[in-house]
Design an enzyme around this catalytic site. Structure first.
Site, PDB file in Angstrom:
ATOM      1  N   HIS A 121       0.955  -1.190   0.066  1.00 28.61           N
ATOM      2  CA  HIS A 121       0.010  -0.116   0.206  1.00 28.61           C
ATOM      3  C   HIS A 121       0.700   1.370  -0.016  1.00 28.61           C
ATOM      4  O   HIS A 121       0.379   2.258   0.143  1.00 28.61           O
ATOM      5  CB  HIS A 121      -1.085   0.214   1.240  1.00 28.61           C
ATOM      6  CG  HIS A 121      -2.073  -1.131   1.134  1.00 28.61           C
ATOM      7  ND1 HIS A 121      -2.840  -1.239   2.130  1.00 28.61           N
ATOM      8  CD2 HIS A 121      -2.410  -1.928   0.061  1.00 28.61           C
ATOM      9  CE1 HIS A 121      -3.611  -2.537   1.884  1.00 28.61           C
ATOM     10  NE2 HIS A 121      -3.439  -2.731   0.668  1.00 28.61           N
ATOM     11  N   CYS A 129       5.788  13.045  -7.181  1.00 24.41           N
ATOM     12  CA  CYS A 129       4.840  14.043  -7.927  1.00 24.41           C
ATOM     13  C   CYS A 129       3.543  13.262  -8.368  1.00 24.41           C
ATOM     14  O   CYS A 129       3.630  12.247  -8.918  1.00 24.41           O
ATOM     15  CB  CYS A 129       5.646  14.249  -9.518  1.00 24.41           C
ATOM     16  SG  CYS A 129       4.770  15.143 -10.361  1.00 24.41           S
ATOM     17  N   SER A 191      -6.311  -8.502   9.843  1.00 27.79           N
ATOM     18  CA  SER A 191      -7.760  -9.045  10.202  1.00 27.79           C
ATOM     19  C   SER A 191      -8.158  -9.845   8.690  1.00 27.79           C
ATOM     20  O   SER A 191      -9.049 -10.615   8.723  1.00 27.79           O
ATOM     21  CB  SER A 191      -8.847  -8.101  10.447  1.00 27.79           C
ATOM     22  OG  SER A 191      -8.747  -6.960   9.183  1.00 27.79           O
TER      23      SER A 191
END
Ligand code: OAD
Length: 249
Positions: A121, A129, A191
């Site tokens: 992530h 940029c 989870s």
């Protein structure tokens, strides 16, 4: 001290030449890193996650999104890796082929010394940029927010995956291959609700790996090749690594 660790898991880890690990927010809980939703307190509580972390939000109100991430970046930089992060960096040294896949954007695995790391992530401490994608290592938190890219002047943005954005394909492919090829897969502090990372333990299991799940949601139990451990990663992972080191001597 490590009596509660299942022998079958220790044995599998001792013989494994290829280990993959998936981590989530729980691994950073003992470093005091709030989850996305927990960080949404005070002034930020009135916004939905999509108003703070999506391409549309950045187009609509880039300053708000920048300030949300600046606040969270400061919290992450003030935190320290905990014994769970350190144990995973040590585990990497004990295994010939090791891959650590994280959903966390806090960069604490890298700061603890993990090198074979896939940040699915992104990493909130990095900035790029918004047009060209080039990384920028220094910027000013001045009048103009987001700060402009020094090369093209477009707004800079955090290097994280927002709601509605695709995960980086190369990172996802590497994570999938690691899950398919490993002999032991550890799912820690997650989870397992958010796809596609949630599928990785199943991919590993269906390819024959021993799988262990460590978090505060499960009850400790085991079946063949499948171990559930209820516990804190900052306590259990150092015990696990200590046990493996003892057995190696
Ligand atoms: P979750 O918050 O969904 O789950 C955290 C997991 O960590 C739970 O299973 C807890 O039981 C466990 N846990 C808590 N403290 C722990 C500890 N000290 N040791 C071990 N386990 C502990 O977090 P994730 O699964 O990481 O996305 O969520 C995945 C993604 O969904 C995140 O990247 C986040 C979230 O929405 C964004 O923020 C955009």
């Amino acid at each position: 001290m490590s009596a509660s660790l299942p022998t079958g898991l220790i044995t599998a880890l001792q013989s494994a030449r290829n280990v993959a690990v998936l981590t989530g927010a729980g691994v950073s809980a003992e470093s005091g890193i709030p989850t996305f939703r927990d960080a949404q307190s005070g002034l930020w509580a009135k916004y939905s996650p999509e108003e703070l972390a999506s391409p549309a939000a950045f187009r609509r109100n880039p300053r708000l999104v920048w300030e949300w991430y600046a606040m969270r970046r400061a919290a992450v930089l003030a935190a320290q890796p905990n014994p769970g992060h350190v144990a995973l960096a040590q585990l990497e040294q004990l295994v010939p082929h090791f891959t650590l896949i994280t959903q966390n954007v806090d960069g604490l695995h890298a700061r603890a010394g993990s090198r074979a790391l896939i940040e699915l992530h992104g990493n909130i401490t990095k900035v790029r940029c918004s047009v060209e994608g080039t990384f920028c290592s220094t910027w000013a938190e001045g009048e103009e927010l987001p700060p402009p890219c020094p090369t093209c002047g477009a707004p800079l943005r955090p290097h994280v995956v927002w709601f509605g954005e695709q995960l980086p394909l190369d990172a996802l492919q590497q994570a999938w291959i690691a899950a398919e090829e490993c002999e032991v897969f550890l799912s820690i502090g997650t989870s397992g609700l958010v796809e596609p990372a949630a599928s990785l333990p199943r991919v590993a299991y269906s390819h024959g790996a021993t799988v262990a799940v460590l978090n505060l949601d499960v009850n400790t139990r085991s079946e063949a090749r499948l171990f559930y451990l209820h516990g804190r990663s900052g306590e259990v992972l150092p015990q696990l690594v200590e046990r493996l080191m003892e057995e190696q001597q």
